[in-house]
Structure formats: structure tokens, C-alpha cells
Design a protein around this motif. Sequence first.
Motif, mmCIF file in Angstrom:
data_model
loop_
_atom_site.group_PDB
_atom_site.id
_atom_site.type_symbol
_atom_site.label_atom_id
_atom_site.label_comp_id
_atom_site.label_asym_id
_atom_site.label_seq_id
_atom_site.Cartn_x
_atom_site.Cartn_y
_atom_site.Cartn_z
ATOM 1 N N ARG A 147 -7.309 -3.171 14.843
ATOM 2 C CA ARG A 147 -8.398 -4.105 15.177
ATOM 3 C C ARG A 147 -8.953 -4.741 13.902
ATOM 4 N NH1 ARG A 147 -11.129 -3.868 20.616
ATOM 5 N NH2 ARG A 147 -11.719 -5.851 19.723
ATOM 6 N N LEU A 148 -9.050 -3.929 12.847
ATOM 7 C CA LEU A 148 -9.664 -4.418 11.611
ATOM 8 C C LEU A 148 -8.719 -5.299 10.802
ATOM 9 C CD1 LEU A 148 -11.678 -1.376 10.221
ATOM 10 C CD2 LEU A 148 -12.520 -3.367 11.437
ATOM 11 N N VAL A 149 -7.485 -4.823 10.616
ATOM 12 C CA VAL A 149 -6.550 -5.525 9.725
ATOM 13 C C VAL A 149 -5.671 -6.490 10.509
ATOM 14 C CG1 VAL A 149 -4.857 -5.200 7.892
ATOM 15 C CG2 VAL A 149 -6.556 -3.453 8.308
ATOM 16 N N GLY A 150 -5.492 -6.197 11.785
ATOM 17 C CA GLY A 150 -4.635 -7.064 12.597
ATOM 18 C C GLY A 150 -3.452 -6.282 13.130
ATOM 19 N N LYS A 151 -2.746 -6.927 14.042
ATOM 20 C CA LYS A 151 -1.645 -6.273 14.748
ATOM 21 C C LYS A 151 -0.484 -5.915 13.822
ATOM 22 C CE LYS A 151 -2.794 -6.557 19.282
ATOM 23 N NZ LYS A 151 -3.944 -7.412 19.256
ATOM 24 N N LYS A 152 -0.530 -6.466 12.595
ATOM 25 C CA LYS A 152 0.587 -6.253 11.682
ATOM 26 C C LYS A 152 0.721 -4.790 11.257
ATOM 27 C CE LYS A 152 -0.967 -9.166 8.651
ATOM 28 N NZ LYS A 152 -2.163 -9.788 8.901
ATOM 29 N N VAL A 153 -0.367 -4.037 11.395
ATOM 30 C CA VAL A 153 -0.303 -2.633 10.974
ATOM 31 C C VAL A 153 0.528 -1.845 11.978
ATOM 32 C CG1 VAL A 153 -1.652 -0.568 10.462
ATOM 33 C CG2 VAL A 153 -2.597 -2.816 9.982
ATOM 34 N N PRO A 154 1.699 -1.371 11.573
ATOM 35 C CA PRO A 154 2.494 -0.628 12.540
ATOM 36 C C PRO A 154 1.843 0.723 12.816
ATOM 37 C CG PRO A 154 3.640 -0.788 10.423
ATOM 38 C CD PRO A 154 2.310 -1.437 10.253
ATOM 39 N N ALA A 155 1.698 1.055 14.086
ATOM 40 C CA ALA A 155 1.097 2.347 14.430
ATOM 41 C C ALA A 155 2.040 3.444 13.971
ATOM 42 C CB ALA A 155 0.888 2.432 15.935
ATOM 43 N N ASP A 156 1.478 4.554 13.582
ATOM 44 C CA ASP A 156 2.269 5.708 13.194
ATOM 45 C C ASP A 156 3.189 5.469 12.009
ATOM 46 O OD1 ASP A 156 1.296 7.696 14.800
ATOM 47 O OD2 ASP A 156 2.393 6.962 16.537
ATOM 48 N N ALA A 157 2.818 4.509 11.153
ATOM 49 C CA ALA A 157 3.555 4.373 9.907
ATOM 50 C C ALA A 157 2.654 4.896 8.804
ATOM 51 C CB ALA A 157 3.928 2.917 9.654
ATOM 52 N N GLY A 158 3.072 5.925 8.157
ATOM 53 C CA GLY A 158 2.255 6.509 7.096
ATOM 54 C C GLY A 158 2.666 5.909 5.772
ATOM 55 N N ASP A 159 2.883 6.757 4.783
ATOM 56 C CA ASP A 159 3.258 6.248 3.469
ATOM 57 C C ASP A 159 4.736 6.456 3.184
ATOM 58 O OD1 ASP A 159 0.903 5.034 2.302
ATOM 59 O OD2 ASP A 159 -0.011 6.990 2.571
ATOM 60 N N PHE A 160 5.540 6.512 4.250
ATOM 61 C CA PHE A 160 6.994 6.577 4.096
ATOM 62 C C PHE A 160 7.515 5.170 4.321
ATOM 63 C CE2 PHE A 160 11.181 8.174 6.112
ATOM 64 C CZ PHE A 160 11.816 8.104 4.895
ATOM 65 N N ARG A 161 7.897 4.496 3.246
ATOM 66 C CA ARG A 161 8.335 3.103 3.390
ATOM 67 C C ARG A 161 9.158 2.685 2.183
ATOM 68 N NH1 ARG A 161 3.316 2.601 1.211
ATOM 69 N NH2 ARG A 161 2.104 2.837 3.094
ATOM 70 N N LEU A 162 9.781 1.531 2.335
ATOM 71 C CA LEU A 162 10.551 0.956 1.238
ATOM 72 C C LEU A 162 9.972 -0.416 0.924
ATOM 73 C CD1 LEU A 162 13.501 1.417 -0.249
ATOM 74 C CD2 LEU A 162 14.138 -0.468 1.239
ATOM 75 N N LEU A 163 9.806 -0.691 -0.373
ATOM 76 C CA LEU A 163 9.260 -1.982 -0.788
ATOM 77 C C LEU A 163 10.241 -2.664 -1.736
ATOM 78 C CD1 LEU A 163 5.681 -0.739 -1.757
ATOM 79 C CD2 LEU A 163 6.287 -1.980 0.323
ATOM 80 N N SER A 164 10.312 -3.987 -1.664
ATOM 81 C CA SER A 164 11.147 -4.712 -2.624
ATOM 82 C C SER A 164 10.358 -4.858 -3.918
ATOM 83 C CB SER A 164 11.494 -6.086 -2.069
ATOM 84 O OG SER A 164 10.304 -6.864 -2.020
ATOM 85 N N ARG A 165 11.021 -5.265 -4.957
ATOM 86 C CA ARG A 165 10.336 -5.482 -6.240
ATOM 87 C C ARG A 165 9.193 -6.489 -6.070
ATOM 88 N NH1 ARG A 165 8.496 -3.384 -10.327
ATOM 89 N NH2 ARG A 165 9.780 -1.728 -9.556
#
Length: 317
Positions: A147-165
Motif C-alpha cells: 500500500r505504501l510503496v506500491g504494487k511493485k513490492v513482491p510479497a514474500d520476497a525478502g533479501d534473497f535476490r540478484l541485482l545487476s551492476r
Amino acid sequence: MTPPVLSVVIPMYNEQEVLPLLIARLRPLLDGAGLDYEVVAVDDGSSDATAPMLLLACREWAELRVVRLRRNSGHQAALTAGLHRARGEYVASIDADLQDPPEKILDMLALARAESLDIVYGVRDDRTTDTAFKRHTAQVYYLLMRRLVGKKVPADAGDFRLLSRAAVEALRAMPERQPVYRLLVPWLGFPSGEVTYRREARAAGSTKYPLSKMIKLAVDSVTNFSAAPLRLATWSGLLSFFACFVLGCYSVVRFAMGETVSGWTSLFTAILFLGGVQLLCLGLLGEYMGRLYTEIKGRPTYIVGYDSAEAGQVVAR
Ligand code: UDP
Ligand code: MG
């Protein structure tokens, strides 16, 4: 020195029980992946044997870089330290406790490369191994954050992720002192994808996220991303003004009819109600002011005591 293809950032706080299991699973996986990689282990000021164990491991694992923070600065600060130091074209972040399967990092990398994505989230499709309390609080948290940041926040995504440079550089450019990456990353708006996985139970040791740290993360998340609670003050002020107005009209009408409203209860209720509203608003103001104060002081998010790549130099940011 050419940067590696993949950096894996792992924040750790008192993870001596799980560390041997983590290394035994991660090293063969990455060695066998046929790519240039580095692992950045950030020891978040552990007081157990994590630090010496990491130093021992880094002697015979050339790809392991150990960064030790001087004090326990929290998961997000440790992540910041790792992101600042990772050199890879892609940077994955993962918890030390093997709740997130390291094998999925390679799936994330393959997906990011195949579809030219800058962000790949690890999304938990099954949290049955988490406690009921953790699941329910997480549900409320993600509902609020969407609600605060928008629908872009995937539910149940913690700090396990991959980022490009590019995504890492965008994060590094932010001068925030109290980052909450699970919100900042979707906020960046880079093309993103998801890899789902089953959240395992912690491989060893106990959670390093007690209720106090969970509350801090929740408060940081709300205040970092929204001024809505401040507006709450205006609304509760308006509401109480309206209630007082109605009550006032009522007593005037009764007075005109030759009666007076008797009793102290209503008076007391009104006073207590207003007092409560005022205290709540003051508390909210204080919360944001405290945040401003922290940002303005400009103290570093973390202080590095040791970095195996810089051999003992003291670096602060
Ligand atoms: N962690 C950290 N600093 C802290 C608390 C936690 O670096 O002050 C690390 C911890 O070692 C782990 C990750 O953050 O790698 C997630 O913590 P944990 O698994 O205990 O949280 P939970 O899965 O219980 O939410
Ligand atoms: Mg965990």
C-alpha cells in the motif's frame, strides 16, 4: 583486475553453527558453475566464533572475501557494506542460514542474463517452515508495504535476490543511512523477474531477528517510505474537532431547552481523548524528527574493522 561475473553477499551475525554447512554447500556449487565469482561474507560484529572461522576459511578459499564490521549494525547495514564492496557484474544477496537455497542463485543469474533483467527476486511460495507468528507478521508487513510503496513490492520476497551492476550502482548512489532494501529495490523501477523457491527451515543455530529487530525493520520501512502517519495527525485532529463540535451543539441545544448536561464523565472522556490524540501525534512527529536527526548527523551506516581484500585497513563510510 577484471570484475567477476557474480558476487554473493552474505551478512552474518553469530552464525558459527551454520557457517560450515553454508561453505560446504556454496563452494562446490559456485566452483562448479564455470564462472568467475567472489563471495563477500560480511560479519556483522559477531561475538561468537564466526569471525575466526571466516578468516580460516578465507585462507584456503581464494574467492572468499571477509569484511568484518566493528559492531553489530543490523542486517540491512551489513547488506549495505556487502553491496558497497561487491565487484561483480551481478550481485546476489542471501542469508547465511540456508533458508534460501543457494542453488537458486544460478537460476536467478540465468534468468537475468536470458531476459536482460536488472533485478531477480527470490519469492517464497511456501513458508510452512517459518513459525506461525513469523508468517502472520510477514503477511501484515507485505500488505502494508504494498500500500505504501506500491504494487511493485513482491510479497514474500525478502533479501534473497540478484541485482545487476546498474541496480547496485543506483542503490550505492543513495545517501540513506537506514536503508530497507526490500522496498528500495522495487522502488528503483528496473526491469525485474522472479524465481520462486521453497523456504527451508534454518539449517542450524537460532534466528538473529528477535522481535525488537523485526519492529525496527517495520518502523524503518514505514517511515522511510511514507509520510502517511504524519497525515494521520491531521485526520485525528479533524475527527476529534468534529466530535467536540457535535458534542458542543448537543449541549447548547439541551441548554436552550432549559436543561444542562450533567456529569463529569463526558468531560473526562473528551479530555482523555484529546490528550491521547495529542500524544500520538507528538510521538509520530518525534519518530520522523529522530530520523531526520540521524540522516543529518551523517554517521556511517557501518564501520569496517577488517577487510580481507584490504588487509586490515580501517575504512568508514
Ligand atoms: N543478520 C545480520 N545482523 C543482524 C541480524 C541478522 O547480519 O543483526 C543476518 C543473519 O546472520 C542472517 C540474516 O541476517 O544471515 C537473516 O537473519 P535470520 O535468518 O536470523 O532472520 P530470520 O530468517 O529468522 O528472519
Ligand atoms: Mg533466517
